[in-house]
Structure formats: C-alpha cells, structure tokens
Design a protein around this motif. Structure first.
Motif, PDB file in Angstrom:
ATOM      1  N   PRO A 157     -10.079 -31.215  22.431  1.00 26.54           N
ATOM      2  CA  PRO A 157      -8.799 -30.733  21.908  1.00 26.54           C
ATOM      3  C   PRO A 157      -7.582 -31.261  22.652  1.00 26.54           C
ATOM      4  CG  PRO A 157     -10.110 -28.915  22.809  1.00 26.54           C
ATOM      5  CD  PRO A 157     -10.951 -30.143  22.880  1.00 26.54           C
ATOM      6  N   ILE A 158      -7.684 -31.443  23.942  1.00 25.18           N
ATOM      7  CA  ILE A 158      -6.532 -31.931  24.712  1.00 25.18           C
ATOM      8  C   ILE A 158      -6.324 -33.425  24.494  1.00 25.18           C
ATOM      9  CG2 ILE A 158      -5.604 -32.260  27.046  1.00 25.18           C
ATOM     10  CD1 ILE A 158      -7.024 -29.567  27.736  1.00 25.18           C
ATOM     11  N   LYS A 159      -7.380 -34.209  24.670  1.00 24.72           N
ATOM     12  CA  LYS A 159      -7.246 -35.658  24.496  1.00 24.72           C
ATOM     13  C   LYS A 159      -6.876 -36.030  23.068  1.00 24.72           C
ATOM     14  CE  LYS A 159     -10.245 -37.067  28.260  1.00 24.72           C
ATOM     15  NZ  LYS A 159     -11.460 -37.767  28.659  1.00 24.72           N
ATOM     16  N   SER A 160      -7.491 -35.368  22.089  1.00 19.14           N
ATOM     17  CA  SER A 160      -7.190 -35.717  20.701  1.00 19.14           C
ATOM     18  C   SER A 160      -5.783 -35.273  20.307  1.00 19.14           C
ATOM     19  CB  SER A 160      -8.238 -35.132  19.751  1.00 19.14           C
ATOM     20  OG  SER A 160      -8.254 -33.725  19.830  1.00 19.14           O
ATOM     21  N   SER A 161      -5.318 -34.140  20.823  1.00 14.42           N
ATOM     22  CA  SER A 161      -3.947 -33.696  20.535  1.00 14.42           C
ATOM     23  C   SER A 161      -2.927 -34.642  21.154  1.00 14.42           C
ATOM     24  CB  SER A 161      -3.712 -32.272  21.057  1.00 14.42           C
ATOM     25  OG  SER A 161      -4.536 -31.359  20.373  1.00 14.42           O
ATOM     26  N   ASP A 162      -3.179 -35.058  22.394  1.00 14.61           N
ATOM     27  CA  ASP A 162      -2.289 -36.031  23.046  1.00 14.61           C
ATOM     28  C   ASP A 162      -2.263 -37.340  22.263  1.00 14.61           C
ATOM     29  OD1 ASP A 162      -1.639 -34.257  25.070  1.00 14.61           O
ATOM     30  OD2 ASP A 162      -2.982 -35.159  26.552  1.00 14.61           O
ATOM     31  N   ALA A 163      -3.437 -37.796  21.847  1.00 14.18           N
ATOM     32  CA  ALA A 163      -3.523 -39.053  21.092  1.00 14.18           C
ATOM     33  C   ALA A 163      -2.819 -38.926  19.748  1.00 14.18           C
ATOM     34  CB  ALA A 163      -4.995 -39.455  20.895  1.00 14.18           C
ATOM     35  N   ALA A 164      -2.982 -37.794  19.076  1.00 14.20           N
ATOM     36  CA  ALA A 164      -2.335 -37.587  17.776  1.00 14.20           C
ATOM     37  C   ALA A 164      -0.817 -37.591  17.925  1.00 14.20           C
ATOM     38  CB  ALA A 164      -2.807 -36.274  17.150  1.00 14.20           C
ATOM     39  N   ALA A 165      -0.320 -36.916  18.953  1.00 12.24           N
ATOM     40  CA  ALA A 165       1.132 -36.882  19.182  1.00 12.24           C
ATOM     41  C   ALA A 165       1.659 -38.273  19.510  1.00 12.24           C
ATOM     42  CB  ALA A 165       1.462 -35.901  20.305  1.00 12.24           C
ATOM     43  N   LYS A 166       0.916 -39.006  20.331  1.00 16.32           N
ATOM     44  CA  LYS A 166       1.324 -40.373  20.685  1.00 16.32           C
ATOM     45  C   LYS A 166       1.337 -41.262  19.437  1.00 16.32           C
ATOM     46  CE  LYS A 166      -0.189 -44.324  23.460  1.00 16.32           C
ATOM     47  NZ  LYS A 166      -1.252 -44.873  24.304  1.00 16.32           N
ATOM     48  N   TYR A 167       0.310 -41.158  18.620  1.00 19.36           N
ATOM     49  CA  TYR A 167       0.208 -41.974  17.406  1.00 19.36           C
ATOM     50  C   TYR A 167       1.331 -41.638  16.425  1.00 19.36           C
ATOM     51  CZ  TYR A 167      -1.864 -44.215  13.290  1.00 19.36           C
ATOM     52  OH  TYR A 167      -2.091 -44.988  12.184  1.00 19.36           O
ATOM     53  N   LEU A 168       1.589 -40.350  16.237  1.00 18.33           N
ATOM     54  CA  LEU A 168       2.658 -39.940  15.324  1.00 18.33           C
ATOM     55  C   LEU A 168       4.013 -40.441  15.831  1.00 18.33           C
ATOM     56  CD1 LEU A 168       3.187 -38.458  12.684  1.00 18.33           C
ATOM     57  CD2 LEU A 168       3.353 -36.332  13.978  1.00 18.33           C
ATOM     58  N   SER A 169       4.220 -40.402  17.142  1.00 16.54           N
ATOM     59  CA  SER A 169       5.471 -40.928  17.722  1.00 16.54           C
ATOM     60  C   SER A 169       5.595 -42.427  17.488  1.00 16.54           C
ATOM     61  CB  SER A 169       5.522 -40.636  19.228  1.00 16.54           C
ATOM     62  OG  SER A 169       5.590 -39.253  19.450  1.00 16.54           O
ATOM     63  N   GLU A 170       4.486 -43.150  17.636  1.00 13.04           N
ATOM     64  CA  GLU A 170       4.496 -44.594  17.385  1.00 13.04           C
ATOM     65  C   GLU A 170       4.816 -44.888  15.913  1.00 13.04           C
ATOM     66  OE1 GLU A 170       0.696 -46.065  18.706  1.00 13.04           O
ATOM     67  OE2 GLU A 170       1.190 -45.728  20.817  1.00 13.04           O
ATOM     68  N   LEU A 171       4.274 -44.074  15.014  1.00 16.92           N
ATOM     69  CA  LEU A 171       4.543 -44.260  13.590  1.00 16.92           C
ATOM     70  C   LEU A 171       6.015 -43.971  13.273  1.00 16.92           C
ATOM     71  CD1 LEU A 171       1.299 -42.689  12.102  1.00 16.92           C
ATOM     72  CD2 LEU A 171       1.940 -45.122  12.082  1.00 16.92           C
ATOM     73  N   TYR A 172       6.591 -42.986  13.947  1.00 21.58           N
ATOM     74  CA  TYR A 172       8.011 -42.701  13.741  1.00 21.58           C
ATOM     75  C   TYR A 172       8.873 -43.877  14.194  1.00 21.58           C
ATOM     76  CZ  TYR A 172      12.664 -40.851  14.047  1.00 21.58           C
ATOM     77  OH  TYR A 172      14.011 -40.690  13.901  1.00 21.58           O
ATOM     78  N   ILE A 173       8.523 -44.463  15.327  1.00 19.40           N
ATOM     79  CA  ILE A 173       9.260 -45.641  15.817  1.00 19.40           C
ATOM     80  C   ILE A 173       9.148 -46.777  14.803  1.00 19.40           C
ATOM     81  CG2 ILE A 173       9.255 -47.449  17.596  1.00 19.40           C
ATOM     82  CD1 ILE A 173       8.440 -45.164  19.595  1.00 19.40           C
ATOM     83  N   GLN A 174       7.968 -46.939  14.226  1.00 18.92           N
ATOM     84  CA  GLN A 174       7.729 -48.008  13.266  1.00 18.92           C
ATOM     85  C   GLN A 174       8.487 -47.785  11.948  1.00 18.92           C
ATOM     86  OE1 GLN A 174       3.537 -48.677  12.647  1.00 18.92           O
ATOM     87  NE2 GLN A 174       3.860 -50.134  11.031  1.00 18.92           N
ATOM     88  N   PHE A 175       8.474 -46.561  11.426  1.00 21.56           N
ATOM     89  CA  PHE A 175       9.059 -46.294  10.109  1.00 21.56           C
ATOM     90  C   PHE A 175      10.468 -45.690  10.169  1.00 21.56           C
ATOM     91  CE2 PHE A 175       4.533 -46.551   9.080  1.00 21.56           C
ATOM     92  CZ  PHE A 175       4.577 -47.378   7.975  1.00 21.56           C
ATOM     93  N   LYS A 176      10.858 -45.190  11.346  1.00 23.12           N
ATOM     94  CA  LYS A 176      12.179 -44.579  11.543  1.00 23.12           C
ATOM     95  C   LYS A 176      12.450 -43.438  10.552  1.00 23.12           C
ATOM     96  CE  LYS A 176      14.002 -48.853  13.479  1.00 23.12           C
ATOM     97  NZ  LYS A 176      12.686 -49.314  13.826  1.00 23.12           N
ATOM     98  N   ASP A 177      11.392 -42.744  10.167  1.00 21.02           N
ATOM     99  CA  ASP A 177      11.493 -41.637   9.224  1.00 21.02           C
ATOM    100  C   ASP A 177      10.271 -40.744   9.436  1.00 21.02           C
ATOM    101  OD1 ASP A 177      12.706 -40.775   6.314  1.00 21.02           O
ATOM    102  OD2 ASP A 177      10.520 -40.539   6.390  1.00 21.02           O
TER     103      ASP A 177
END
Length: 188
Positions: free
Chosen positions: A32-52
């Motif tokens: 739960p900790i590693k996957s939550s951290d990874a999910a948050a990191k991935y979602l942040s990367e997607l926001y940087i990519q799409f700016k939305d």
C-alpha cells in the motif's frame, strides 16, 4: 492487438520507472505504501505531460499514448470534449474520480456522514531482512501472529522474503508499546 501489446509494454515500463518490483516472490504493486507513492508520482508526471488534471487522470486510466491518439484523432485537448472518443471505462473514470474527491472534500456541507473505519490504527515497524526466510519462521521466532504478517506484508506473494542481490527487503510487523508488551507477557 497493437494497442494491447503497447499497453502491456507500457505497464512494465511504468512499473520499472516508478520503482515497483514484480517477480515470482514479490509484487510491490500490492504494497500500500509503495504503490500509493508510485501512483502519486505517476499521476504528477502525467499532469506535467498534459498540463491538465482531467487529462492526467484519463491517461492514468487509459495510458498517455492512447490519450494522445484520441486527442490527435478528435482534434480536442479538453477531456469533456474528448470524452466521446474514449472507451466507456475511461470516459466514466474521470467523473467517478472527481465525484469521489468532491464527496470526501465536501461531505459535511451536504450532511453526509462518512463512517469511520472499525479498525484501530496499529503502530508498525520495519525490519531489514538479509536472508531468505518464511513468514511462518518469523512468526515462530518473534511471536507475531502469521495472519498479521501476511496482512501487513501483502507484496510477498508466497509469504517468503527472498534474497535478491543489491535489493533490500523489509518486513512490516506490529510495534508493541511497553504497555502492550506488559499485557502480552502477563498473558503468557
């Protein structure tokens, strides 16, 4: 199909780039900790990519390459306009995500009571494990219930902590306070 193969390859790349290990002994997506951290990191990367944020959430569900293809095919770069070019699951994923977020943020304003969990939060600690060992052996040696070890360590598929060169493995276990330790020793 090409889409399925690229999605599978993308999933492997995504796991590796986010540092989640998956092999026959360990599936860190279940941690739960590693996957939550990874999910948050991935979602942040997607926001940087799409700016939305809406497109980032859609890309989290459907994959960034597929969202880019849908943008190109439709000519839209707004999720709400793009929605008709997406699979039903993804078209519904963003509204569901936003609804859940809204519900938790504004529950009290709508007189919605969110039921508190029935489970008591328990203090835990992590132990560095340097050799291959089974949960049952650990349970016997340090007198921690096997079910607790399994519950707190869902990433270890076979209830065995493997040895992998240059990779540390940690076991999460219950942390007993001095009161709890006194209580346990009086029961024994």
């Amino acid at each position: 199909s090409t889409l399925d193969r690229s999605s599978a390859a993308s999933d492997v790349y995504k796991r590796q780039s986010l540092g989640l290990n998956v092999n026959s002994y360990v599936d860190e997506r279940m941690d739960p900790i590693k996957s939550s951290d990874a999910a948050a990191k991935y979602l942040s990367e997607l926001y940087i990519q799409f700016k939305d944020w809406n497109l980032a959430i859609a890309a989290y569900n459907y994959g960034p390459t597929n969202i880019k293809r849908a943008i190109k095919a439709s000519g839209y770069s707004n999720f709400w306009n793009l929605r008709g070019y997406l699979p039903t699951e993804t078209a519904n994923y963003v509204p569901s995500f936003l609804s859940t977020l809204y519900l938790f943020e504004y529950a009290s304003e709508h007189n919605i009571e969110i039921e508190k969990t029935k489970y008591v939060r328990t203090l835990t600690d992590s132990l560095l494990i340097k050799q291959k060992v089974s949960f049952s052996h650990i349970s016997d040696e340090i007198n921690i219930p096997l079910d607790s070890l399994k519950f707190l360590n869902p990433a270890y598929i076979h209830s065995i902590i493997p040895v992998i060169k240059n990779k540390d493995h940690y076991l999460t276990c219950l942390l007993y306070t001095s009161d709890a330790a006194d209580e346990r020793s009086s029961v024994d």
